[in-house]
Design a protein around this motif. Structure first.
Motif, PDB file in Angstrom:
ATOM      1  N   LEU A 451       6.781  -5.674 -17.966  1.00 43.20           N
ATOM      2  CA  LEU A 451       7.794  -6.411 -18.708  1.00 43.20           C
ATOM      3  C   LEU A 451       9.162  -6.367 -18.019  1.00 43.20           C
ATOM      4  N   SER A 452       9.561  -5.205 -17.517  1.00 40.11           N
ATOM      5  CA  SER A 452      10.917  -5.063 -16.986  1.00 40.11           C
ATOM      6  C   SER A 452      11.089  -5.696 -15.621  1.00 40.11           C
ATOM      7  N   THR A 453      10.093  -5.541 -14.742  1.00 44.51           N
ATOM      8  CA  THR A 453      10.252  -6.023 -13.362  1.00 44.51           C
ATOM      9  C   THR A 453       9.520  -7.329 -13.089  1.00 44.51           C
ATOM     10  N   GLN A 454       8.694  -7.781 -14.032  1.00 44.45           N
ATOM     11  CA  GLN A 454       7.940  -9.039 -13.916  1.00 44.45           C
ATOM     12  C   GLN A 454       7.021  -9.050 -12.688  1.00 44.45           C
ATOM     13  N   ARG A 455       6.482  -7.877 -12.374  1.00 48.22           N
ATOM     14  CA  ARG A 455       5.472  -7.781 -11.326  1.00 48.22           C
ATOM     15  C   ARG A 455       4.159  -7.347 -11.957  1.00 48.22           C
ATOM     16  N   ASN A 456       3.050  -7.688 -11.305  1.00 52.23           N
ATOM     17  CA  ASN A 456       1.734  -7.473 -11.897  1.00 52.23           C
ATOM     18  C   ASN A 456       1.098  -6.167 -11.417  1.00 52.23           C
ATOM     19  N   LEU A 457       0.320  -5.576 -12.312  1.00 51.14           N
ATOM     20  CA  LEU A 457      -0.464  -4.390 -11.936  1.00 51.14           C
ATOM     21  C   LEU A 457      -1.459  -4.801 -10.858  1.00 51.14           C
ATOM     22  N   HIS A 458      -1.530  -4.008  -9.777  1.00 48.83           N
ATOM     23  CA  HIS A 458      -2.166  -4.472  -8.545  1.00 48.83           C
ATOM     24  C   HIS A 458      -2.878  -3.296  -7.872  1.00 48.83           C
ATOM     25  N   SER A 459      -3.970  -3.576  -7.182  1.00 49.38           N
ATOM     26  CA  SER A 459      -4.609  -2.571  -6.334  1.00 49.38           C
ATOM     27  C   SER A 459      -5.141  -3.251  -5.087  1.00 49.38           C
ATOM     28  N   HIS A 460      -5.381  -2.433  -4.045  1.00 51.66           N
ATOM     29  CA  HIS A 460      -5.861  -2.972  -2.772  1.00 51.66           C
ATOM     30  C   HIS A 460      -6.533  -1.837  -1.997  1.00 51.66           C
ATOM     31  N   SER A 461      -6.865  -2.050  -0.763  1.00 48.64           N
ATOM     32  CA  SER A 461      -7.661  -1.097   0.003  1.00 48.64           C
ATOM     33  C   SER A 461      -6.855   0.082   0.543  1.00 48.64           C
ATOM     34  N   GLN A 462      -5.540   0.094   0.333  1.00 48.00           N
ATOM     35  CA  GLN A 462      -4.712   1.207   0.791  1.00 48.00           C
ATOM     36  C   GLN A 462      -5.056   2.474  -0.005  1.00 48.00           C
ATOM     37  N   LYS A 463      -5.116   3.635   0.676  1.00 48.95           N
ATOM     38  CA  LYS A 463      -5.434   4.896   0.006  1.00 48.95           C
ATOM     39  C   LYS A 463      -4.282   5.333  -0.896  1.00 48.95           C
ATOM     40  N   ALA A 464      -4.649   6.011  -1.998  1.00 49.58           N
ATOM     41  CA  ALA A 464      -3.639   6.545  -2.912  1.00 49.58           C
ATOM     42  C   ALA A 464      -2.856   7.663  -2.227  1.00 49.58           C
ATOM     43  N   PRO A 465      -1.584   7.841  -2.546  1.00 49.79           N
ATOM     44  CA  PRO A 465      -0.747   8.798  -1.802  1.00 49.79           C
ATOM     45  C   PRO A 465      -1.166  10.261  -1.940  1.00 49.79           C
ATOM     46  N   MET A 466      -1.574  10.698  -3.129  1.00 55.72           N
ATOM     47  CA  MET A 466      -1.918  12.100  -3.349  1.00 55.72           C
ATOM     48  C   MET A 466      -3.419  12.340  -3.410  1.00 55.72           C
ATOM     49  N   THR A 467      -4.196  11.275  -3.630  1.00 55.14           N
ATOM     50  CA  THR A 467      -5.654  11.389  -3.749  1.00 55.14           C
ATOM     51  C   THR A 467      -6.282  10.370  -2.807  1.00 55.14           C
ATOM     52  N   PRO A 468      -6.484  10.726  -1.544  1.00 56.99           N
ATOM     53  CA  PRO A 468      -6.918   9.742  -0.552  1.00 56.99           C
ATOM     54  C   PRO A 468      -8.324   9.191  -0.776  1.00 56.99           C
ATOM     55  N   THR A 469      -9.122   9.823  -1.646  1.00 52.48           N
ATOM     56  CA  THR A 469     -10.448   9.272  -1.959  1.00 52.48           C
ATOM     57  C   THR A 469     -10.360   8.120  -2.953  1.00 52.48           C
ATOM     58  N   HIS A 470      -9.182   7.915  -3.537  1.00 48.56           N
ATOM     59  CA  HIS A 470      -8.954   6.804  -4.457  1.00 48.56           C
ATOM     60  C   HIS A 470      -8.097   5.746  -3.769  1.00 48.56           C
ATOM     61  N   LEU A 471      -8.008   4.570  -4.398  1.00 48.80           N
ATOM     62  CA  LEU A 471      -7.167   3.488  -3.884  1.00 48.80           C
ATOM     63  C   LEU A 471      -5.819   3.480  -4.585  1.00 48.80           C
ATOM     64  N   GLN A 472      -4.859   2.922  -3.892  1.00 49.54           N
ATOM     65  CA  GLN A 472      -3.493   2.874  -4.412  1.00 49.54           C
ATOM     66  C   GLN A 472      -3.365   1.815  -5.506  1.00 49.54           C
ATOM     67  N   VAL A 473      -2.535   2.102  -6.506  1.00 45.30           N
ATOM     68  CA  VAL A 473      -2.187   1.145  -7.567  1.00 45.30           C
ATOM     69  C   VAL A 473      -0.688   0.888  -7.474  1.00 45.30           C
ATOM     70  N   THR A 474      -0.313  -0.355  -7.466  1.00 46.05           N
ATOM     71  CA  THR A 474       1.088  -0.737  -7.335  1.00 46.05           C
ATOM     72  C   THR A 474       1.403  -1.851  -8.320  1.00 46.05           C
ATOM     73  N   CYS A 475       2.645  -2.321  -8.266  1.00 47.66           N
ATOM     74  CA  CYS A 475       3.012  -3.584  -8.901  1.00 47.66           C
ATOM     75  C   CYS A 475       3.414  -4.566  -7.800  1.00 47.66           C
ATOM     76  N   TYR A 476       2.966  -5.817  -7.955  1.00 47.28           N
ATOM     77  CA  TYR A 476       3.097  -6.805  -6.864  1.00 47.28           C
ATOM     78  C   TYR A 476       3.405  -8.169  -7.469  1.00 47.28           C
ATOM     79  N   GLY A 477       4.069  -9.015  -6.660  1.00 49.06           N
ATOM     80  CA  GLY A 477       4.345 -10.392  -7.076  1.00 49.06           C
ATOM     81  C   GLY A 477       5.778 -10.573  -7.533  1.00 49.06           C
TER      82      GLY A 477
END
Length: 778
Positions: A451-477
């Motif tokens: 709501l505040s930044t008007q970006r969408n919940l997003h994921s991609h093939s980049q590794k998560a910062p603290m848990t490299p066996t998982h994928l990163q979650v970001t906001c994008y757009g």
């Protein structure tokens, strides 16, 4: 009467009973037993000390005579006349109590700012006074008592306790410090009484009081708004009451027996209700109880029903009674904290609905989630946070293209809000036209727009910062427009195609459409660049309890409203959830960036301390090295004595002239060693962050053990001397020991009472700078 009156009356009765037993064993010595355990000229050796040894093979009955022809009471070492005077006993008890109070209350107002963990426990006391709900990893009793101390001295809960170093100014903080200091001071007389119950030696009890009074680390912990002095008080109170109860075994089921059993259970419950490490003293009392019952089982003079009564009495007062007290404390905790506060977010949506002022309490919300709704998503794991984002980006090392951070946050703000958007032309929608009141259902593909930044919940093939066996979650757009990596499929646990998603009640998973991983939260904290909030990842494993979410907030004017009353849990449900959240948070406590921590092996060595107050008034939590190292050494001496005794017993040697004293000493010492081990060794198994102050309950047992070992060795050496100098040697050595302890306190007391002036590294300091060490090769 009061607790103290009962303690003193019981001690008088106990001492009188002991003298009667002594007289019964040796009627001829009844006159002398009023002032001394036996004739101080009694020799340690069998017959003439010039012809016979201390230890002899156990070849038959032992008959021996004093050189004067009188037969002293068997089984005792030299004992000072101080040990057999009621006046000395009570003067010693009063003296150590007064000195403990004086040292703990001295300069109690300094420093006039928040010191170390006062920022936590003072804040908690303020919230109790205000009735605002908060979360802490510790049970509530200690914080409730601090709040009561504040209320009784005029504190209204208005001070913020923002951070260490914040000035108190005109706020009445001293009452809360005094509450902690009083209980911290009472640890000393409780240790004094415990030692007397174990070895019936006033000199050992006085030495115990002197050691704990002069232990600077214990002093420091007692002078601040902390849980530690309260924990130490209840641990020592439970230990003393149990030792007193065990000494009532000759008169079971009388009023005094029941009294000390009831108090033992009360203080066990209180220790556990301050901190969960109170479990260790419960384990000590439990082991002691098992041993007592086992000994009674082996006594063929006891009827089976008598054993059953003993078992039931202990089960009721050492198990059921503490459980009732513990439950009552939590019920009071929930009643006092009835208004919404900053701890709401740690608990489930159902739990929050019981708090006045929370948006879920007495609120009308849409029963179902519709497209266009503004929602908040709560992770279902214990202590789970709300899905959160903010304008800060991930550092460059966590992605070629820096994107907006997504975290889990346990506090409520507008950055937790997301708009549920429909995906145009998604493959799983029907051909029927959509309306503004369309509901989100199981299997739908959605976009969650922040709501505040008007970006969408997003994921991609980049590794998560603290848990490299998982994928990163970001906001994008931008402005809600992104790409296909913003698509998430809603999966309702146990749901079928078309089942509508409900507020709070529905348990959900969000599967990333392109990668197939699941929106995930766990207890791993991000570094400072992530504001130490919890990491959000995309988990490739579908079956993970931390992938579960529910809709907590739901704003949608287009749908009908329902009451939240249906979701409110009862006391037992809240109690269980609180403990799950506490346990989860406790296990996940990790050191913060740059924080000074310690390991258990550091503690007995007094390896490093903890800064309590910096700036112009410096207080440093460090134990008195003379006492720490001395007690460590005496612990080893005790173990050596026990091993020696076991070897001699196994080889058939007897030592009838000292058997009674040795057996009493070994039994009491072993009880203290077990207490020390139970309060210390479990920390080696803990994965959470540890601090030096965790050692101090174990230190109390080590100090008591050090005192009785010192006194026993002193008596043993004294007995080897000629009768004419025994008294002088014993009392001179005792004065020397106490003088060393007091002298060490004088040297190290600035650590506790504060150091002012320029630091050692300041050019204006009168202390010469340290010479830097040069590294050597080879």
């Amino acid at each position: 009467g009061s607790f103290v009156d009962v303690v003193m009356a019981s001690a008088i009765t106990k001492r009188a009973s002991q003298r009667e037993k002594d007289t019964a064993e040796d009627p001829s010595s009844s006159k002398q037993s009023k002032d001394k355990m036996f004739d101080p000229e009694a020799t340690l050796f069998r017959g003439s000390h010039t012809t016979r040894g201390l230890l002899e093979p156990n070849t038959g009955p032992v008959v021996w005579e004093h050189s004067s022809g009188r037969r002293p009471r068997a089984g005792s070492l030299y004992s000072s006349p101080l040990n057999h005077s009621n006046v000395v006993f009570y003067v010693g008890l009063a003296l150590v109590t007064v000195v403990a109070l004086a040292t703990r209350l001295y300069m109690i107002s300094q420093p006039e700012h928040v010191a170390w963990d006062e920022t936590h426990f003072g804040k908690h006391a303020s919230w109790y006074i205000q009735g605002k709900f908060f979360f802490d990893v510790h049970p509530p009793l200690g914080k409730l008592m601090i709040a009561i101390g504040g209320v009784l001295t005029g504190y209204n809960g208005s001070f913020e306790f923002k951070e260490p170093g914040q000035k108190y100014e005109d706020h009445p903080y001293i009452g809360m410090r005094v509450m902690c200091a009083l209980l911290g001071a009472l640890v000393v007389p409780l240790a004094y009484l415990t030692v007397w119950e174990l070895v019936q030696s006033t000199t050992a009890a006085i030495l115990t009081g002197a050691i704990i009074i002069c232990e600077t680390g214990t002093l420091i912990l007692s002078q601040y708004i902390l849980l530690d002095p309260l924990l130490l008080f209840f641990v020592m109170a439970a230990t003393f009451c149990t030792a007193r109860f065990r000494n009532c075994k000759d008169e079971p089921f009388d009023l005094e027996w029941w009294y000390w059993l009831l108090l033992s259970g009360l203080f066990l419950a209180c220790a556990f209700s301050v901190k969960w490490v109170g479990l260790f003293v419960i384990a000590l009392v439990g082991l002691s109880t098992v041993k007592d019952l086992w000994d009674m089982l082996g006594d063929f003079g006891n009827k089976m029903m008598t054993l059953v009564y003993h078992f039931l009495a202990r089960a009721v007062f050492l198990i059921l009674w503490p459980v009732i007290i513990y439950l009552a404390i939590f019920q009071f905790h929930f009643l006092v904290l009835s208004y919404s506060g900053n701890g709401d977010g740690f608990f489930s949506s159902e739990f929050q609905s019981t708090l006045f002022g929370n948006e879920l309490n007495e609120m009308q919300v849409p029963e179902h989630v519709g497209y266009g709704a503004v929602i908040t998503l709560k992770n279902r794991r214990p202590g789970g946070g709300l899905l959160h984002s903010h304008s800060h980006l991930y550092p460059e090392e966590f992605g070629e293209f820096q994107q907006q951070q997504v975290t889990a946050y346990t506090h409520k703000d507008d950055n937790n809000k997301w708009i549920v958007r429909r995906i145009a032309n998604q493959s799983n929608t029907s051909d029927s036209p959509h309306t503004e009141t369309d509901l989100v259902t199981h299997g739908d593909w959605v976009v969650l727009e922040h709501l505040s930044t008007q970006r969408n919940l997003h994921s991609h093939s980049q590794k998560a910062p603290m848990t490299p066996t998982h994928l990163q979650v970001t906001c994008y757009g931008e402005q809600g427009h992104g790409d296909t990596n913003d698509y998430w499929m809603v999966e309702l646990e146990g749901g079928r195609q078309g089942d509508a998603i409900k507020t709070v009640a529905s348990v959900l998973k969000f599967r990333h459409v392109n990668t197939g991983c699941y929106l995930h939260s766990h207890g791993t904290q991000l570094p400072k660049w992530g504001w130490e909030q919890l990491e959000i990842t995309c988990n490739p494993r579908a079956h993970d309890r931390n992938n579960l979410w529910n809709v907590e907030g739901n704003i949608n004017d287009k749908l009908p409203m329902v009451s939240f009353e249906f979701y409110k849990p009862n006391f037992i449900s809240k109690f269980i959830e609180a403990h799950i959240v506490m346990a989860e948070s406790n296990n996940n406590m990790k050191p913060k960036e740059g924080e000074i921590t310690s390991r258990p092996w550091h503690w007995p060595l007094d390896w490093q301390g903890q800064l309590f107050s910096g700036g112009d008034y410096r207080v440093y939590l460090l134990g008195n090295p003379i006492i720490f190292w001395g007690c460590d050494l005496l612990l080893l001496v005790f173990l050596a004595i026990v091993v020696t005794k076991l070897i001699l017993d196994q080889r058939g040697f007897s030592y009838p002239r000292i058997a009674g004293s040795v057996n009493r000493f070994v039994e009491g010492g072993c009880w203290l060693v077990v207490g020390w081990a139970l309060h210390y060794l479990p920390f080696y198994l803990m994965g959470r962050v540890l601090y030096f102050h965790h050692y101090f309950p174990a230190l109390m047992f080590c100090c008591m053990l050090g005192a009785i070992v010192s006194e026993f060795c002193l008596r043993l050496v004294t007995h080897l001397l000629g009768p004419s100098i025994r008294g002088f040697f014993y009392h001179s050595a005792l004065v020397l020991l106490v003088s060393i302890v007091i002298g060490s306190f004088v040297v190290f007391k600035p650590l506790a009472y504060g150091m002012t002036g320029p630091r050692a590294d300041d050019p204006k300091s009168s202390i010469p700078p340290a010479v830097p060490c040069r590294a050597q090769s080879g």
